[in-house]
Design a protein around this motif. Structure first.
Motif, PDB file in Angstrom:
ATOM      1  N   ILE A 286     -23.545  -2.007   0.034  1.00  0.00           N
ATOM      2  CA  ILE A 286     -24.021  -0.740   0.651  1.00  0.00           C
ATOM      3  C   ILE A 286     -24.952   0.003   0.128  1.00  0.00           C
ATOM      4  CG2 ILE A 286     -23.485   1.562   1.430  1.00  0.00           C
ATOM      5  CD1 ILE A 286     -20.810   0.529   2.626  1.00  0.00           C
ATOM      6  N   LYS A 287     -24.471   0.033  -1.487  1.00  0.00           N
ATOM      7  CA  LYS A 287     -25.363   0.867  -2.614  1.00  0.00           C
ATOM      8  C   LYS A 287     -26.624   0.091  -2.853  1.00  0.00           C
ATOM      9  CE  LYS A 287     -21.343   2.351  -5.075  1.00  0.00           C
ATOM     10  NZ  LYS A 287     -20.706   2.020  -6.433  1.00  0.00           N
TER      11      LYS A 287
ATOM     12  N   PHE B 244     -13.919  -3.295   4.483  1.00  0.00           N
ATOM     13  CA  PHE B 244     -14.667  -2.141   4.374  1.00  0.00           C
ATOM     14  C   PHE B 244     -14.700  -1.385   2.991  1.00  0.00           C
ATOM     15  CE2 PHE B 244     -16.043   2.360   5.283  1.00  0.00           C
ATOM     16  CZ  PHE B 244     -17.116   2.300   5.794  1.00  0.00           C
ATOM     17  N   ALA B 245     -13.326  -1.151   2.773  1.00  0.00           N
ATOM     18  CA  ALA B 245     -12.968  -0.441   1.488  1.00  0.00           C
ATOM     19  C   ALA B 245     -13.224  -1.342   0.337  1.00  0.00           C
ATOM     20  CB  ALA B 245     -11.719   0.215   1.821  1.00  0.00           C
ATOM     21  N   SER B 246     -13.424  -2.676   0.211  1.00  0.00           N
ATOM     22  CA  SER B 246     -13.595  -3.377  -0.616  1.00  0.00           C
ATOM     23  C   SER B 246     -14.925  -2.981  -1.744  1.00  0.00           C
ATOM     24  CB  SER B 246     -13.837  -4.791  -0.308  1.00  0.00           C
ATOM     25  OG  SER B 246     -14.744  -5.187   0.226  1.00  0.00           O
TER      26      SER B 246
ATOM     27  N   TRP C 198       0.808  -1.138   0.120  1.00  0.00           N
ATOM     28  CA  TRP C 198      -0.155   0.101  -0.084  1.00  0.00           C
ATOM     29  C   TRP C 198       0.898   1.349   0.107  1.00  0.00           C
ATOM     30  CZ3 TRP C 198      -3.067  -2.857   4.328  1.00  0.00           C
ATOM     31  CH2 TRP C 198      -4.102  -3.460   3.666  1.00  0.00           C
TER      32      TRP C 198
ATOM     33  N   ALA D  53     -18.642  -2.217  -0.822  1.00  0.00           N
ATOM     34  CA  ALA D  53     -19.303  -0.619  -1.425  1.00  0.00           C
ATOM     35  C   ALA D  53     -20.643  -1.108  -2.272  1.00  0.00           C
ATOM     36  CB  ALA D  53     -18.375  -0.225  -2.197  1.00  0.00           C
TER      37      ALA D  53
ATOM     38  N   ILE E  89      -7.969   5.953   1.896  1.00  0.00           N
ATOM     39  CA  ILE E  89      -8.258   5.955   3.452  1.00  0.00           C
ATOM     40  C   ILE E  89      -7.128   6.622   4.340  1.00  0.00           C
ATOM     41  CG2 ILE E  89      -9.640   5.259   5.256  1.00  0.00           C
ATOM     42  CD1 ILE E  89     -10.899   3.135   3.463  1.00  0.00           C
TER      43      ILE E  89
ATOM     44  N   ILE F 135     -19.723   6.048  -5.337  1.00  0.00           N
ATOM     45  CA  ILE F 135     -18.178   5.913  -5.728  1.00  0.00           C
ATOM     46  C   ILE F 135     -18.065   4.728  -4.967  1.00  0.00           C
ATOM     47  CG2 ILE F 135     -17.503   8.461  -6.364  1.00  0.00           C
ATOM     48  CD1 ILE F 135     -16.592   8.381  -3.336  1.00  0.00           C
ATOM     49  N   ILE F 136     -16.683   4.188  -5.237  1.00  0.00           N
ATOM     50  CA  ILE F 136     -15.871   3.356  -4.379  1.00  0.00           C
ATOM     51  C   ILE F 136     -14.526   3.947  -4.008  1.00  0.00           C
ATOM     52  CG2 ILE F 136     -14.665   0.993  -4.399  1.00  0.00           C
ATOM     53  CD1 ILE F 136     -16.846   0.158  -6.500  1.00  0.00           C
ATOM     54  N   ILE F 137     -14.613   3.890  -2.613  1.00  0.00           N
ATOM     55  CA  ILE F 137     -13.325   4.527  -2.038  1.00  0.00           C
ATOM     56  C   ILE F 137     -12.324   3.362  -1.654  1.00  0.00           C
ATOM     57  CG2 ILE F 137     -12.413   5.977  -0.019  1.00  0.00           C
ATOM     58  CD1 ILE F 137     -15.181   7.290   0.147  1.00  0.00           C
ATOM     59  N   PRO F 138     -11.326   3.064  -2.700  1.00  0.00           N
ATOM     60  CA  PRO F 138     -10.157   2.093  -2.175  1.00  0.00           C
ATOM     61  C   PRO F 138      -9.611   2.315  -0.844  1.00  0.00           C
ATOM     62  CG  PRO F 138      -9.717   3.380  -4.013  1.00  0.00           C
ATOM     63  CD  PRO F 138     -10.974   3.911  -3.813  1.00  0.00           C
ATOM     64  N   TYR F 139      -8.896   1.520  -0.275  1.00  0.00           N
ATOM     65  CA  TYR F 139      -8.277   1.390   0.886  1.00  0.00           C
ATOM     66  C   TYR F 139      -7.287   2.685   0.746  1.00  0.00           C
ATOM     67  CZ  TYR F 139      -5.713  -0.098   5.285  1.00  0.00           C
ATOM     68  OH  TYR F 139      -5.394  -0.051   6.370  1.00  0.00           O
ATOM     69  N   GLU F 140      -6.457   2.494  -0.292  1.00  0.00           N
ATOM     70  CA  GLU F 140      -5.222   3.552  -0.522  1.00  0.00           C
ATOM     71  C   GLU F 140      -5.721   4.925  -0.247  1.00  0.00           C
ATOM     72  OE1 GLU F 140      -6.030   0.528  -2.047  1.00  0.00           O
ATOM     73  OE2 GLU F 140      -4.874   0.913  -3.922  1.00  0.00           O
TER      74      GLU F 140
ATOM     75  N   ILE G 210     -17.510   7.502   5.259  1.00  0.00           N
ATOM     76  CA  ILE G 210     -17.169   6.630   3.804  1.00  0.00           C
ATOM     77  C   ILE G 210     -18.494   6.016   3.597  1.00  0.00           C
ATOM     78  CG2 ILE G 210     -15.991   4.919   2.832  1.00  0.00           C
ATOM     79  CD1 ILE G 210     -13.751   5.198   4.925  1.00  0.00           C
TER      80      ILE G 210
ATOM     81  N   ILE H 113     -20.193   6.971  -0.267  1.00  0.00           N
ATOM     82  CA  ILE H 113     -20.454   5.765  -0.865  1.00  0.00           C
ATOM     83  C   ILE H 113     -22.011   5.869  -1.459  1.00  0.00           C
ATOM     84  CG2 ILE H 113     -20.842   3.400  -1.345  1.00  0.00           C
ATOM     85  CD1 ILE H 113     -18.406   3.101   0.404  1.00  0.00           C
TER      86      ILE H 113
ATOM     87  N   MET I 127     -10.497  -2.512   7.834  1.00  0.00           N
ATOM     88  CA  MET I 127     -10.730  -1.491   6.908  1.00  0.00           C
ATOM     89  C   MET I 127     -10.475  -1.861   5.210  1.00  0.00           C
ATOM     90  SD  MET I 127     -11.218   1.266   8.412  1.00  0.00           S
ATOM     91  CE  MET I 127     -11.100   2.582   7.435  1.00  0.00           C
ATOM     92  N   PRO I 128      -9.665  -2.837   4.901  1.00  0.00           N
ATOM     93  CA  PRO I 128      -9.659  -3.182   3.532  1.00  0.00           C
ATOM     94  C   PRO I 128     -10.947  -3.883   3.307  1.00  0.00           C
ATOM     95  CG  PRO I 128      -7.741  -4.102   4.981  1.00  0.00           C
ATOM     96  CD  PRO I 128      -8.426  -3.302   6.052  1.00  0.00           C
TER      97      PRO I 128
END
Lengths: 532, 75
Positions: free
Chosen positions: A332-333, A323-325, A165, A329, B55, B48-53, B39, B43, A320-321
């Motif tokens: 959620i949508k 959650f941010a996947s 990262w 996402a 955050i 949108i999609i917020i990638p881990y990088e 976040i 979203i 967090m990874p």
């Protein structure tokens, strides 16, 4: 070589002496040699595992870092147009991902082998037996479980993910990286190390500081007190009751479970205090792993104060990874599209928590008792997240004042029962049916007389030992309360005159020597969290 | 964009004054749990999609930082 053995004290004294004798820039070599010796003494058969993990993560991180560097050079030179730059980034991303996945498969594969082989064999055996096929007994198959495999695996996985990262650059020197993996104070029971916080401390070399050494020794002594005087003494009572739970009832089980909750805390935090204390003498600060967890007012807060380095690891590298996947996402949508904003928010809050709690449960153990333990803890945290507003409403309706001392005390006691007391029953017994049996027996009898008829002195601890346990628990409670109130105990002692200071040191040393559980007839127990 | 995000987040988190600081994360005004809530809100609002990088503190320290990130991810 456990921290509680005399061999270790000699080993540590020699290591610290050599560390401060050697030139500043070579001191890390002493730590590496000492860590190597410490690990070899645990068993030479463990060496290939730790070397494979270390080399795989070291080399892969280097490859990923080189790819990142190459891409940076290409884009910084301004030779590429927008399309070519996008293509180069995609190509770099793909290659780095491939390297990362292969490395994680190797490293986590080794961890899974040690954690799950027994279960798979057990399941296969049951299946074969039910089909009438005779198989080799489980006890005939031995699985090597390398010392500290969970701790060094998680630390190295964190390292390679951070390099992937681009949080920091990869280490060039393999031996310096190996020291980060093997560093002897933290390999037994953590705390989980973060490369960017620990590696430079290990290699930069530190000058001797009298004040730091005093603080380090004090912390170590406190760790030894918690382990040898409290945890190992309580273990005798706990093992005696839980080893014969069918014949126990009522308050005897309640007391044993209460002791078990104190035992696990003093055992684990005692070991971490020793690790942090010996590191402090060397000038190295390890992360805190506990912040008076039994004073928490909610289960969620408890898990932010208990095994902090594991919680932070899961937060940064799993929660967090996930959650941010893209997967979450999109969920959620979808939830928002179908059921509205509230559903979208709930999905965002719950899905990563479910993943984290499955992983936490598996990390702590693979039996059904640990599955229930994970569901119990995760279930409470998830439901309190989802029902937060309802709880607030309920408290308002009941006219509960949040700042009232009585309410806060109730919250602390409730959290202790939910997070420490009840789950202990499931992790201490060998099966789920035993755990239910224990709970049944706990409520089968209101035998309040056990507090007066001396029967509590028949579970391995005589009257003196039992009351010594109670006094030592009270001491741990008082020290924790002082810390909770923000009193810097070690700094306060340092400010007192020399007579008071040395009286405290002598009292600590002699109480460990006299009251520690290692005299004739006793055997210092292994640290509980070492098995992970 | 900044105004839109400020309105959205002020509705979601009325207890937080988002315009009070340009270092919301560094000053401890936003903890990790609140950031995950932000976040999720972004979203849902912007698809949108917020990638881990992405955050990182820099992107969540201010409404302007969040707006820049959303615009970048939309584009």
């Amino acid at each position: 070589m456990l921290f509680t053995t005399i061999q270790f004290i000699i080993f540590l004294t020699i290591t610290i002496t050599l560390y401060f004798i050697f030139p500043l820039n070579k001191r890390w070599i002493i730590l590496l040699i000492a860590s190597g010796i410490f690990y070899c003494m645990a068993g030479l058969k463990f060496i290939p595992f730790v070397l494979i993990t270390s080399f795989a993560t070291y080399y892969s991180a280097l490859l990923i870092d080189r790819r990142h560097g190459k891409l940076n050079d290409m884009t910084a030179g301004g030779e590429l147009d927008e399309e070519q730059e996008k293509e180069a980034k995609e190509k770099c991303g793909k290659i780095c991902k491939r390297i990362l996945v292969i490395t994680l498969l190797i490293v986590l594969g080794l961890l899974s082998y040690t954690k799950f082989t027994h279960i798979i064999i057990d399941l296969l055996q049951r299946a074969m037996t039910s089909l009438g096929v005779r198989t080799v007994q489980l006890s005939e198959i031995s699985v090597i479980i390398p010392l500290g495999i969970s701790y060094y695996t998680f630390s190295t996985v964190g390292y390679i993910l951070d390099v992937y990262w681009k949080k920091y650059r990869a280490e060039r020197n393999f031996f310096k990286y190996l020291l980060f993996v093997l560093y002897f104070p933290h390999i037994l029971q953590g705390p989980f190390a973060r490369y960017n916080r620990l590696a430079h401390q290990l290699t930069e070399g530190h000058r001797f500081s009298y004040e730091r050494a005093c603080f380090g020794i004090q912390l170590m002594l406190w760790g030894y007190f918690k382990k040898l005087v409290v945890a190992d003494r309580l273990a005798v009572f706990v093992n005696s009751v839980y080893g014969d739970w069918e014949n126990q009832a009522g308050f005897v089980i309640v007391i044993a479970t209460f002791f078990a909750a104190i035992q696990i805390y003093t055992d684990f935090s005692g070991c971490v205090d020793m690790a942090r204390g010996m590191s402090q003498i060397l000038g190295i600060e390890l992360d805190m792993n506990f912040r008076q967890p039994y004073f928490s007012r909610s289960v969620e807060e408890y898990w932010r104060r208990w095994h902090i380095s594991l919680g932070n690891w899961f937060k940064d590298y799993l929660y967090m990874p996930v959650f941010a996947s893209k997967f979450v996402a999109n969920l959620i949508k979808k939830a928002k599209g179908k059921y509205g904003n509230k559903a979208g928010r709930n999905v965002a809050a719950v899905v990563p928590l479910i993943v984290v709690w499955i992983a936490t449960g598996v990390w702590h153990g693979t039996g059904w008792g640990h599955v229930i333990w994970g569901i119990w803890n995760g279930g409470i945290i998830i439901s309190s997240t989802l029902l937060k507003n309802r709880y607030v409403d309920l408290r308002k309706r009941l006219c509960i004042k949040e700042k009232k001392r009585e309410w806060q005390l109730f919250q602390v006691m409730r959290t202790f029962i939910l997070a420490a007391f009840i789950p202990k029953v499931f992790t201490l017994t060998d099966s789920v049916s035993s755990a239910w049996g224990m709970i049944r027996n706990m409520f089968s009898e209101f035998n309040v007389w056990v507090f007066f008829d001396q029967s509590l002195y028949t579970y391995g601890l005589d009257r003196q030992d039992f009351w010594l346990s109670m006094i030592s628990i009270f001491i741990v409670f008082c020290v924790s309360l002082m810390k909770e109130k923000g009193i810097q105990i070690r700094e306060s002692i340092a400010r007192k005159n020399i007579v008071f200071r040395w009286a405290v040191y002598y009292a600590a040393i002699f109480s460990i020597i006299i009251f520690g559980m290692y005299g004739p007839g006793y055997d210092a127990s292994n640290f509980v969290y070492m098995q992970f | 964009m900044e105004e839109k995000i400020l309105t959205l987040l002020s509705e979601e988190f009325p207890e937080i004054d988002f315009s009070a600081s340009d270092a919301l994360v560094d000053d401890g005004i936003l903890d990790s749990l609140t950031i995950t809530g932000i976040i999720a809100a972004l979203i849902m609002e912007f698809g949108i999609i917020i990638p881990y990088e992405e955050i990182i503190e820099e992107n969540f320290n201010s409404i302007a930082g969040m707006a820049r990130m959303v615009e970048r991810l939309q584009g």
